[in-house]
Design an enzyme around this catalytic site. Structure first.
Site, PDB file in Angstrom:
ATOM      1  N   HIS A   1      -1.800   3.281   6.605  1.00 43.46           N
ATOM      2  CA  HIS A   1      -2.738   2.199   6.904  1.00 43.46           C
ATOM      3  C   HIS A   1      -4.175   2.700   6.794  1.00 43.46           C
ATOM      4  O   HIS A   1      -5.018   2.079   6.152  1.00 43.46           O
ATOM      5  CB  HIS A   1      -2.465   1.660   8.308  1.00 43.46           C
TER       6      HIS A   1
ATOM      7  N   ARG B   1       0.870  -1.179   0.000  1.00 42.43           N
ATOM      8  CA  ARG B   1       0.000   0.000   0.000  1.00 42.43           C
ATOM      9  C   ARG B   1       0.906   1.227   0.000  1.00 42.43           C
ATOM     10  O   ARG B   1       1.782   1.376   0.844  1.00 42.43           O
ATOM     11  CB  ARG B   1      -0.944   0.001   1.201  1.00 42.43           C
TER      12      ARG B   1
ATOM     13  N   TYR C   1       7.751   4.220   9.954  1.00 44.38           N
ATOM     14  CA  TYR C   1       8.146   2.805   9.978  1.00 44.38           C
ATOM     15  C   TYR C   1       8.516   2.233   8.607  1.00 44.38           C
ATOM     16  O   TYR C   1       8.860   1.056   8.516  1.00 44.38           O
ATOM     17  CB  TYR C   1       7.038   1.952  10.612  1.00 44.38           C
TER      18      TYR C   1
END
Length: 367
Positions: A270, A266, A280
């Site tokens: 999120h 993606r 991250y």
């Protein structure tokens, strides 16, 4: 020292037997495995590409609408178009779809009006009032819970001697949930008509896949349930369709379920509810996956076949923008929910205390 009769390293090697990644197109849109090129007509190939472009535009516009305060909860989908829509393309309208919250594109292509998808994002009850001929459940928010739902319906289809299947999506994080294992075990034991997808985009929110499980692949988790598992290049629309079509036929013919792990990514966060992927994920990792973009691959493949052009893609983009503009305007015209509505929806027959609260709020709302 006692003689070693059990070699646990060897047992582990056997458990981690190689699961090859099935791929038809490389990142440059060139065929690398003719056996995985599906027998689709030119019109079908163009339609599949249209749906993928539609999904990318929907993602862009949904992100903008969210930031304008006109959309509620949203989980970005850019990068997962092949994993989502090329897999869905292999199923039939009468098959039962069980989406996760990132799987709105499949749901709309399965028959959900886009207006209802927007209302669902806003948390409006009308977003869950599905047409009778839409064989799907609303997107599941509880991670992995849609697997259990799909397993039950898949058994029901089998008991009715149906040739249709239940197909369900979760992410790599969902494969770490108890519902995931329970559903596969149940469906495997009863040879239910199910196709399970793990869309492995590398991160369960911010948790890398390698920190979730010691398994070498997620596909191999199927072995514990006694069902076949397969790993596919989730950025490759042709391989996604071919594997999905084969899995559907296997399940529809009474052979039991299949687990498909799609290797995808993606590009966005999120969800748009506060996640920051730069905390991250590295730019190098983002760039690596953007080189594998499913739209670029399919665009090159179809252009080489004389089936796609920049002008055709621009037509799809403009038509999609108009569709979204009309759908969000329709959603805006739906009456806003009231507290009294929530109370009325809570019980089919309201007890005394709820009736009192309804009357209280209706009096306030009428002023």
């Amino acid at each position: 020292m006692a003689k070693e009769v059990i070699d646990f390293n060897k047992l582990l090697d056997e458990v981690n037997a190689d699961f090859p990644t099935y791929q038809a197109l490389d990142k440059d849109g060139k065929v690398v495995n003719e056996d995985l090129v599906p027998d689709l007509t030119d019109d079908q190939l163009v339609e599949l590409m249209r749906q993928m472009v539609w999904s990318r535009v929907l993602d862009q516009r949904s992100t903008a609408l969210n930031r304008q305060g006109r959309l509620g909860f949203y989980a970005p989908t850019a990068g997962q178009e092949a994993s989502q829509l090329a897999s869905h393309f292999a199923f039939e309208k009468e098959d039962r779809l069980f989406p996760g919250y990132r799987d709105v594109p499949q749901l709309v292509q399965h028959g959900l009006p886009l207006k209802e998808a927007f209302l669902w994002s806003r948390g409006h009850a009308a977003g869950n009032l599905y047409p009778e001929d839409l064989h799907a459940m609303p997107p599941q928010i509880i991670i992995g819970a849609q697997y259990v739902q799909a397993a039950g319906v898949a058994l029901g289809l089998k008991k009715r001697n149906s040739k249709n299947v239940a197909f369900v999506y979760t992410g790599d994080g969902g494969s770490s949930q108890g519902d995931f294992y329970e559903a596969m075990n149940f469906a495997g034991a009863y040879k239910a008509n199910a196709v399970f997808y793990i869309q492995n985009n590398g991160f369960a929110i911010s948790t890398p896949r390698e920190k979730q499980t010691a398994a070498k692949t997620l596909a191999q988790k199927a072995a514990a349930a006694g069902i076949p598992g397969i790993q596919v290049d989730g950025m490759d629309a042709l391989a996604m369709y071919t594997v999905s079509k084969a899995a559907r036929e296997w399940a529809a013919n009474g052979n039991g379920p299949v687990l498909i792990e799609t290797l995808t990514y993606r590009y966005g966060p999120h969800t748009l509810s506060g996640d920051d992927p730069t905390r991250y994920r590295s730019k190098d990792l983002d760039n690596e996956w953007q080189q594998k973009d499913p739209l670029i691959r399919m665009r090159k493949y179809l252009t080489d076949k004389g089936l796609w052009s920049e002008a055709k893609e621009e037509e799809v983009i403009e038509a999609t923008k108009e569709e979204i503009k009309g759908a969000i305007a329709e959603a805006d015209r739906v009456p806003k929910q009231k507290v009294s509505d929530f109370l009325k929806n809570m019980f089919e027959v309201q007890p005394q205390n709820i009736r009192e609260q309804i009357a209280f709020y209706e009096a306030k709302e009428s002023k």
